[in-house]
Scaffold this motif. Sequence first.
Motif, short mmCIF file in Angstrom:
data_model
loop_
_atom_site.label_atom_id
_atom_site.label_comp_id
_atom_site.label_asym_id
_atom_site.label_seq_id
_atom_site.Cartn_x
_atom_site.Cartn_y
_atom_site.Cartn_z
N UNK A 336 13.19 -16.63 35.23
CA UNK A 336 12.44 -17.12 36.38
C UNK A 336 10.98 -17.38 36.02
N UNK A 337 10.41 -16.48 35.23
CA UNK A 337 9.01 -16.67 34.82
C UNK A 337 8.85 -17.94 33.99
N UNK A 338 9.85 -18.23 33.16
CA UNK A 338 9.77 -19.41 32.30
C UNK A 338 9.96 -20.69 33.09
N UNK A 339 10.94 -20.71 33.98
CA UNK A 339 11.26 -21.94 34.71
C UNK A 339 10.27 -22.25 35.83
N UNK A 340 9.54 -21.26 36.30
CA UNK A 340 8.57 -21.51 37.37
C UNK A 340 7.20 -21.90 36.85
N UNK A 341 7.03 -21.96 35.54
CA UNK A 341 5.76 -22.40 34.98
C UNK A 341 5.53 -23.88 35.30
N UNK A 342 4.29 -24.30 35.44
CA UNK A 342 4.01 -25.73 35.64
C UNK A 342 4.53 -26.56 34.47
N UNK A 348 3.00 -27.78 26.89
CA UNK A 348 2.02 -27.24 25.96
C UNK A 348 2.63 -26.16 25.08
N UNK A 349 3.45 -25.30 25.68
CA UNK A 349 4.10 -24.24 24.90
C UNK A 349 5.04 -24.85 23.86
N UNK A 350 5.77 -25.89 24.24
CA UNK A 350 6.68 -26.52 23.29
C UNK A 350 5.92 -27.17 22.14
N UNK A 351 4.79 -27.82 22.44
CA UNK A 351 4.00 -28.45 21.39
C UNK A 351 3.49 -27.41 20.40
N UNK A 352 3.17 -26.24 20.91
CA UNK A 352 2.64 -25.19 20.04
C UNK A 352 3.74 -24.39 19.36
N UNK A 353 4.87 -24.21 20.03
CA UNK A 353 5.91 -23.31 19.53
C UNK A 353 6.88 -24.00 18.58
N UNK A 354 7.29 -25.22 18.86
CA UNK A 354 8.30 -25.89 18.04
C UNK A 354 7.85 -26.10 16.59
#
Length: 434
Positions: A336-342, A348-354
Amino acid sequence: MGANNVLQQRLRGSGCYMSLACSIGSMSLACGSLLQIPNITDRISLQRGLFLTSLGFIYFVSLTDFCNKYLLKTKRGLQFRKKYRLMMSDVLEITNKIVSAIQATFSFLVGFIVCKSTCSKSFVYASHFLMEAYGWFGTAYFMYDIWSMYKVHTQKIADKLKLMRLNAAATGATSSNGVNGVSLKNNSNGVSSAGGDSGDESPVRVSAQQRENDDIYDYDGECVQIPKDGKWDFIKYVITHPVMMIHHVFIGTFGLLVVTYIRGGGHCIYSYMFMMEFSTPFVSMRSILSTMRLKDSRAYIINGLLMLGSFFVFRVVMWPYVMYRYSVAINVSFWQALTTLPRGCIISIMILFLPQLYWFFLMVKGALKVFSTPKPKDAAPKKLRQSKNNNLSPVTPNAEHDFSQIYANEANNAGTKPSAIVHRQPLETNNGKI
């Protein structure tokens, strides 16, 4: 005459310490400007932020200049280059990694201090001026590093062309009519260039097939062919390195400026992003040891294991852990915390994490190759080709002679006697001495 050369060498060596003084001075000014901030929750003004960014450019550029001049113009630097047979591109590569490790250390320390100060107060809303301050200061590094990596890349091409020219001359690989060949010769600066015959010079011609077979390995282990004209412009470099460019531009602009200045809070979460740099010094040390041809040393193996472990903990596991802490703070499940993020936050997380997953995959792949490949007792002579993550010095019977010639040319350009720097080996071929 000898005393004059010694004086000139001392003057050149003293120039590197001027760069070091500029680097230390800019860092001191940055720290001094932060002492005027009374409360840790105060914001960094736009004027102070731009001042910190300008000091950041001065710091990283002058630090790079110091390292380059120390290795290229001081007595100890020349001895170090001679011992490990470092070419110009090797020096630039080592300098780039040293500066990268220093920046990463600063970033980790800032993240650790902010994490200890803010996370116990509020995981989501606490703020610390040090986070914003280094956001302004550190953004200069990522912009500078793009240009620094480009200079290393172009110097690798120039050094590779020199080695190809020297080895072609040593093995007699010349073409009398120049068909399907490229003429390589030295210009006034001692850098190889492509062109036709000029005057009475007899440039060595390297066949197009040989140029296609000779390549260089970039920072991420990817094979890059040498361009036919020996040139590689900045725009082409940016286009051919999309992962690193996206990472640097995102961190240097959105990650360190927009997030810290406009958001103005949540610095506990952002401190984990800064602590991701914990693994960078090990990555830099791996590259430095490889450039020094110490890949078979115990230090290289130990550093590689530390790099792999720290990268996994601080760059792969870190983000799931932060999301878990965030879900606990807002009292919802992890999903829920992940899916409710803007949506912008998720992107931005994907650009940094992948990219971290991609680089970790390359590290694991390289580690498995090192530990799974048995080393032959009597290794056959290797052909002229740069090995992955190694420097550009060739591994042929003429390797020492080729390096000696390039090293002596660079020494002559610096005003130092070649005989005082490196001992020339007799030129040998497979058929014997020439």
